[in-house]
Write an enzyme that holds these catalytic residues in place. Structure first.
Site, short mmCIF file in Angstrom:
data_model
loop_
_atom_site.label_atom_id
_atom_site.label_comp_id
_atom_site.label_asym_id
_atom_site.label_seq_id
_atom_site.Cartn_x
_atom_site.Cartn_y
_atom_site.Cartn_z
N HIS A 159 -24.46 8.48 47.33
CA HIS A 159 -24.30 9.59 48.29
C HIS A 159 -23.77 9.11 49.64
O HIS A 159 -23.42 9.93 50.49
CB HIS A 159 -25.64 10.30 48.52
CG HIS A 159 -26.17 11.01 47.30
ND1 HIS A 159 -25.47 12.01 46.67
CD2 HIS A 159 -27.32 10.85 46.60
CE1 HIS A 159 -26.17 12.44 45.63
NE2 HIS A 159 -27.30 11.75 45.55
N ASP A 195 -25.34 9.61 37.30
CA ASP A 195 -26.55 10.09 37.98
C ASP A 195 -26.59 11.62 37.88
O ASP A 195 -25.56 12.28 37.79
CB ASP A 195 -26.51 9.64 39.45
CG ASP A 195 -27.79 9.95 40.21
OD1 ASP A 195 -28.62 9.04 40.34
OD2 ASP A 195 -27.94 11.09 40.70
N HIS A 197 -27.18 13.69 40.15
CA HIS A 197 -26.57 14.30 41.33
C HIS A 197 -25.11 13.85 41.49
O HIS A 197 -24.77 12.71 41.16
CB HIS A 197 -27.35 13.91 42.60
CG HIS A 197 -28.82 14.22 42.53
ND1 HIS A 197 -29.76 13.29 42.12
CD2 HIS A 197 -29.49 15.36 42.77
CE1 HIS A 197 -30.97 13.85 42.15
NE2 HIS A 197 -30.83 15.10 42.53
N ASP A 284 -31.97 9.86 36.47
CA ASP A 284 -32.67 11.09 36.85
C ASP A 284 -32.23 12.29 36.01
O ASP A 284 -32.65 13.42 36.26
CB ASP A 284 -32.55 11.39 38.36
CG ASP A 284 -31.20 11.07 38.96
OD1 ASP A 284 -30.26 10.80 38.19
OD2 ASP A 284 -31.08 11.11 40.19
C1 SP5 Z 1 -29.60 8.67 44.47
C2 SP5 Z 1 -30.22 10.02 44.22
O1 SP5 Z 1 -30.57 10.33 43.10
N1 SP5 Z 1 -30.42 10.79 45.29
C3 SP5 Z 1 -30.97 12.10 45.14
C4 SP5 Z 1 -31.34 12.72 46.44
C5 SP5 Z 1 -31.96 14.06 46.24
N2 SP5 Z 1 -32.63 14.45 47.41
C6 SP5 Z 1 -32.93 15.85 47.58
C7 SP5 Z 1 -33.57 16.43 46.36
C8 SP5 Z 1 -33.77 17.89 46.47
C9 SP5 Z 1 -34.64 18.26 45.30
N3 SP5 Z 1 -34.78 19.63 45.17
C10 SP5 Z 1 -35.73 19.94 44.13
C11 SP5 Z 1 -35.39 21.24 43.52
C12 SP5 Z 1 -35.76 21.21 42.07
N4 SP5 Z 1 -34.77 21.84 41.29
ZN ZN Z 2 -29.61 11.29 41.59
#
Ligand code: SP5
Ligand code: ZN
Length: 345
Positions: A159, A195, A197, A284
């Site tokens: 990120h 990943d 995300h 994840d």
């Molecule tokens: C490296 C990596 O995996 N970074 C991920 C960062 C995520 N941070 C914010 C997560 C927001 C989670 N929201 C939860 C909602 C459930 N659907």
């Molecule tokens: Zn992630």
């Protein structure tokens, strides 16, 4: 395959994050590395420390002023009599100025970061730089002839961009590994980000480049972090047009649909004809991950490892996310073990 690991990751600890309106201990914890390392050691992987890579190599993908900010941020915080975690509380959205960085620490923090989930604590810089050195060391091993190497990076990196941090990431380990390969003989490098995300930082770093392909499989930004990047219509710009490929997937995605998207990604990598592959390896996507909503199961990670061996490329694995700590080791070892078993290099 060698595992590159530094105990300095543990210096990044004690952070909190804003999660669903509450401050909670960071999901991105030192325990994650403990579980990965234990499983890799148990299954016979050799572990080596990172090399002493000079700090100016970070400037191959990051802006010097940004690196200087990360390195000095916590000292500025404590100089104001504070301790604990540094988190920003204001960001330059539409209608606010983005052409000047505030000189004060709070404004500078909001200017360089894009969320309130990525704390800077006393040991963050040392841990982030050690993770970057792990990634560049793994790239060095591959550029020197290893078929593959795994960088056990923590904090993660995908990120983080040229001059921004967020998503638990400070320095972009995968981009630094890709750039290292470009600077040591590789003409074309592909980055495959699995990943959960979208790897918005990696995408930004290589957006206008035609020597690095960025391909990402991730949960749709319509409902998942990082929300504001990762759509299918983002394809790169300038010389880099067509060198970014996003494959967003719906919440609830399980292996059969994931596998189909992975095949599309691998075909694109085949067409690009790189001489090396970087895998941003987040686990994840696991069904029990506490912040994610895909449904990959333990056995699917071995299947993923087999798929990743198909291109037959020298490969650098870089650890990204994965927060189901008790299972994270088995999932990472599943990918790396099966990749090694299938790899014909
Ligand atoms: C490296 C990596 O995996 N970074 C991920 C960062 C995520 N941070 C914010 C997560 C927001 C989670 N929201 C939860 C909602 C459930 N659907
Ligand atoms: Zn992630």
């Amino acid at each position: 395959m060698q595992v590159v690991h530094s105990p300095q990751h543990a210096l990044h600890d004690g952070g909190v994050e804003l999660h669903r309106g509450e401050m909670v201990p960071s999901f991105e914890s030192p325990e994650r590395v403990h579980f990965i390392l234990a499983e890799l050691e148990r299954t016979g992987f050799a572990v080596v420390p990172p090399r002493d890579v000079p700090q100016d190599r970070l400037m191959r993908v990051h802006e010097p002023a940004f690196v200087e900010f990360l390195q000095g941020a916590y000292a500025r915080w404590t100089a104001q009599g504070r301790d604990g975690s540094m988190l920003p509380s204001g960001f330059p959205a539409r209608g606010l100025r983005r052409d000047r960085r505030p000189s004060g620490i709070h404004g500078a923090m909001g200017w360089y970061s894009f969320d309130a989930s990525t704390p800077i604590v006393a040991g963050t810089w040392d841990a982030a730089f050690a993770a970057a050195r792990c990634a560049m060391t793994a790239a060095a091993l591959v550029s020197e002839g290893a078929a593959a190497a795994y960088a056990l990076c923590r904090p993660p990196g995908h990120h983080a961009g040229t001059s921004f941090y967020g998503g638990y990431c400070y320095l972009n380990n995968a981009a630094l590994a890709a750039q290292y390969l470009r600077d040591h003989g590789s003409k074309r490098v592909a980055v495959l980000d699995v990943d959960y995300h979208h790897g918005n930082g990696t995408q930004e770093i290589f957006w206008e480049r035609d020597d690095v392909l960025f391909v990402s499989l991730h949960a749709t930004p319509e409902s998942e972090y990082p929300y504001f990047l990762g759509y299918a219509d983002e394809r790169g710009a300038g010389r880099g047009e067509g060198c970014t490929l996003n494959l967003p997937l719906p919440l609830g995605t399980a292996w059969p649909e994931y596998r189909a998207a992975l095949d599309v990604a691998l075909e694109a990598i085949g067409r690009f004809a790189p001489d090396a592959l970087i895998v941003s390896l987040g686990v994840d996507t696991f069904e029990a991950d506490p912040i994610s909503a895909f449904r990959l199961q333990r056995a699917d990670y071995a299947r993923m490892g087999a798929c990743l061996a198909v291109p037959g490329l020298p490969t650098v694995f870089v650890q990204e996310g994965g927060y189901a700590v008790a299972e994270i080791g088995a999932n990472v070892a599943g990918v790396l073990g099966e990749f090694s078993a299938c790899n014909t290099l």
